[in-house]
Design a protein around this motif. Sequence first.
Motif, PDB file in Angstrom:
ATOM      1  N   GLY A  88       0.814  -1.214   0.000  1.00  0.00           N
ATOM      2  CA  GLY A  88       0.000   0.000   0.000  1.00  0.00           C
ATOM      3  C   GLY A  88       0.845   1.261   0.000  1.00  0.00           C
ATOM      4  N   TYR A  89       1.923   1.231   0.736  1.00  0.00           N
ATOM      5  CA  TYR A  89       2.837   2.376   0.836  1.00  0.00           C
ATOM      6  C   TYR A  89       3.493   2.665  -0.510  1.00  0.00           C
ATOM      7  N   VAL A  90       3.968   1.626  -1.179  1.00  0.00           N
ATOM      8  CA  VAL A  90       4.632   1.802  -2.473  1.00  0.00           C
ATOM      9  C   VAL A  90       3.634   2.284  -3.528  1.00  0.00           C
ATOM     10  N   VAL A  91       2.456   1.688  -3.534  1.00  0.00           N
ATOM     11  CA  VAL A  91       1.432   2.107  -4.504  1.00  0.00           C
ATOM     12  C   VAL A  91       1.046   3.561  -4.285  1.00  0.00           C
ATOM     13  N   ARG A  92       0.886   3.941  -3.028  1.00  0.00           N
ATOM     14  CA  ARG A  92       0.541   5.329  -2.718  1.00  0.00           C
ATOM     15  C   ARG A  92       1.641   6.279  -3.196  1.00  0.00           C
ATOM     16  N   SER A  93       2.903   5.919  -2.961  1.00  0.00           N
ATOM     17  CA  SER A  93       4.023   6.766  -3.392  1.00  0.00           C
ATOM     18  C   SER A  93       4.058   6.888  -4.907  1.00  0.00           C
ATOM     19  N   ALA A  94       3.774   5.784  -5.612  1.00  0.00           N
ATOM     20  CA  ALA A  94       3.790   5.816  -7.077  1.00  0.00           C
ATOM     21  C   ALA A  94       2.629   6.642  -7.615  1.00  0.00           C
ATOM     22  N   ARG A  95       1.450   6.520  -7.010  1.00  0.00           N
ATOM     23  CA  ARG A  95       0.277   7.261  -7.489  1.00  0.00           C
ATOM     24  C   ARG A  95       0.449   8.768  -7.314  1.00  0.00           C
ATOM     25  N   LEU A  96       1.236   9.176  -6.323  1.00  0.00           N
ATOM     26  CA  LEU A  96       1.457  10.599  -6.085  1.00  0.00           C
ATOM     27  C   LEU A  96       2.598  11.173  -6.927  1.00  0.00           C
ATOM     28  N   ALA A  97       3.244  10.339  -7.734  1.00  0.00           N
ATOM     29  CA  ALA A  97       4.339  10.806  -8.579  1.00  0.00           C
ATOM     30  C   ALA A  97       3.817  11.727  -9.677  1.00  0.00           C
ATOM     31  N   PRO A  98       4.659  12.645 -10.170  1.00  0.00           N
ATOM     32  CA  PRO A  98       4.232  13.487 -11.297  1.00  0.00           C
ATOM     33  C   PRO A  98       3.852  12.665 -12.517  1.00  0.00           C
ATOM     34  N   HIS A  99       4.507  11.509 -12.694  1.00  0.00           N
ATOM     35  CA  HIS A  99       4.227  10.608 -13.810  1.00  0.00           C
ATOM     36  C   HIS A  99       4.056   9.196 -13.240  1.00  0.00           C
ATOM     37  N   PRO A 100       2.860   8.864 -12.758  1.00  0.00           N
ATOM     38  CA  PRO A 100       2.644   7.575 -12.093  1.00  0.00           C
ATOM     39  C   PRO A 100       3.026   6.373 -12.949  1.00  0.00           C
ATOM     40  N   GLY A 101       2.804   6.463 -14.270  1.00  0.00           N
ATOM     41  CA  GLY A 101       3.163   5.344 -15.138  1.00  0.00           C
ATOM     42  C   GLY A 101       4.648   5.064 -15.137  1.00  0.00           C
ATOM     43  N   ARG A 102       5.452   6.109 -15.200  1.00  0.00           N
ATOM     44  CA  ARG A 102       6.907   5.939 -15.177  1.00  0.00           C
ATOM     45  C   ARG A 102       7.353   5.392 -13.830  1.00  0.00           C
ATOM     46  N   ALA A 103       6.735   5.862 -12.762  1.00  0.00           N
ATOM     47  CA  ALA A 103       7.089   5.353 -11.434  1.00  0.00           C
ATOM     48  C   ALA A 103       6.767   3.866 -11.322  1.00  0.00           C
ATOM     49  N   ALA A 104       5.607   3.461 -11.874  1.00  0.00           N
ATOM     50  CA  ALA A 104       5.226   2.050 -11.819  1.00  0.00           C
ATOM     51  C   ALA A 104       6.193   1.187 -12.616  1.00  0.00           C
ATOM     52  N   LEU A 105       6.619   1.659 -13.785  1.00  0.00           N
ATOM     53  CA  LEU A 105       7.589   0.899 -14.581  1.00  0.00           C
ATOM     54  C   LEU A 105       8.930   0.788 -13.867  1.00  0.00           C
ATOM     55  N   ALA A 106       9.321   1.851 -13.180  1.00  0.00           N
ATOM     56  CA  ALA A 106      10.601   1.825 -12.463  1.00  0.00           C
ATOM     57  C   ALA A 106      10.600   0.772 -11.364  1.00  0.00           C
ATOM     58  N   LEU A 107       9.422   0.457 -10.826  1.00  0.00           N
ATOM     59  CA  LEU A 107       9.331  -0.541  -9.760  1.00  0.00           C
ATOM     60  C   LEU A 107       9.773  -1.925 -10.225  1.00  0.00           C
ATOM     61  N   LEU A 108       9.788  -2.161 -11.538  1.00  0.00           N
ATOM     62  CA  LEU A 108      10.256  -3.451 -12.043  1.00  0.00           C
ATOM     63  C   LEU A 108      11.721  -3.682 -11.699  1.00  0.00           C
ATOM     64  N   ALA A 109      12.460  -2.581 -11.534  1.00  0.00           N
ATOM     65  CA  ALA A 109      13.877  -2.697 -11.187  1.00  0.00           C
ATOM     66  C   ALA A 109      14.113  -2.675  -9.683  1.00  0.00           C
ATOM     67  N   ALA A 110      13.045  -2.619  -8.891  1.00  0.00           N
ATOM     68  CA  ALA A 110      13.187  -2.509  -7.440  1.00  0.00           C
ATOM     69  C   ALA A 110      13.976  -3.656  -6.804  1.00  0.00           C
ATOM     70  N   PRO A 111      13.790  -4.924  -7.239  1.00  0.00           N
ATOM     71  CA  PRO A 111      14.587  -5.997  -6.607  1.00  0.00           C
ATOM     72  C   PRO A 111      16.091  -5.758  -6.706  1.00  0.00           C
TER      73      PRO A 111
END
Length: 397
Positions: A342-365
């Motif tokens: 929930g915390y990560v999703v909330r942070s991504a949704r508040l990004a200026p470009h939520p789509g780019r933030a969501a794609l960047a999460l693929l590299a999180a591991p």
Amino acid sequence: MAHAFHIPALLLGLLAALATLPLCVELALACLGRWFSSGRPAGTLLPGPLTVLIPAHNEEALIARTVQSVLAAAKADPNPVNVTVIAHNCTDNTAARAAEAGARVQPLAGPAGKGHALRHGIEIALKEGAAAIAVIDADTQVSRNLFAVLRQALAHADAAQAWYELGEPNAYGNTGQELGALAFRGMNAVRPLGRDRAGFSSGLFGNGFVLRAETIAAVPWNAYGLAEDREYHALLVLAGRRCAFAAEARVWGVAAASRDARRSQRLRWEGGRIALVRQMMAPLLRASLAGNLHALEVLLDALSLPFAFGLLLLLAALALGLFTGAEWLLAYALAGLTLCLGYVVRSARLAPHPGRAALALLAAPWFVLRKLSLVPAMLRSASRKAAWVRTSREVQP
């Protein structure tokens, strides 16, 4: 054979749960606190002159742009706003560039560290009769409504912190920068918003905050460590003071210029957090045991593991719960992992470009694994002998 490992596995699970508990409490506040009503009165502004301090050490490339941004916001404030740059141990043209841009410049030679520059500027501002003192970093752009929003927050609080983003407004970063901004937004926007709505002090994050003059008079600035903002905030809470979160105003800091610079910046932040625990744990614990819930929250925040480490330990707790069949451990791990999501999703949704933030999460591991390698350096950066080092920055295209 499995039975022989059952008790050690349970003990390891218990240790993982205890280690991640402070983080889980903070994530619960971040995820759930934002649904609470702030209950604040609206429409009142703190009157009187406001002094803006911009501490700067060799920032000739960015200082003029910062001063111009602050002055533009000052024009939107009907009350007086004085902009002062503290040119701290500068060996470049920072002072000249700041003066050309329209700021008053106060040169300062002395011990390194932002805390010393702020103490110098605060003393000057108080002597000149400032009603409040704001702090803006030398690499920052601000929203035009910044000072009006901060003044409104000060009408019901002792201090206020604006929404602090890492990266240029509307900028596009690479994957590493997007992940860094995502983590930064979680710490400096999602968490303080939840704390503020739940009635706790939001925290100070070094850039875009303001203090009432009477607040500084009651709690003098004596914070000089690597995390001087967190240190001073702890002193405020121990003194019964509260910082509000001014979510309607924004400040944007420039991201570090390279991977090495970002690594150095992260080490300073995490090292400063560890040093804060060492320095402030005893007084915060005493206040917490005396029933001060605000001090307890600050203590839990200081004791919280970095998010990546906490996530790994919760995954380990989940595996240990499955291995042992301990329902309490499974329930705790699943609840903690749900809060992380929930915390990560909330942070991504508040990004200026939520789509780019969501794609960047693929590299999180990969990001999480790399952060594990920083543990020894984090401990060294928390040493009492660790020195403040300026982070190299660049303007984003």
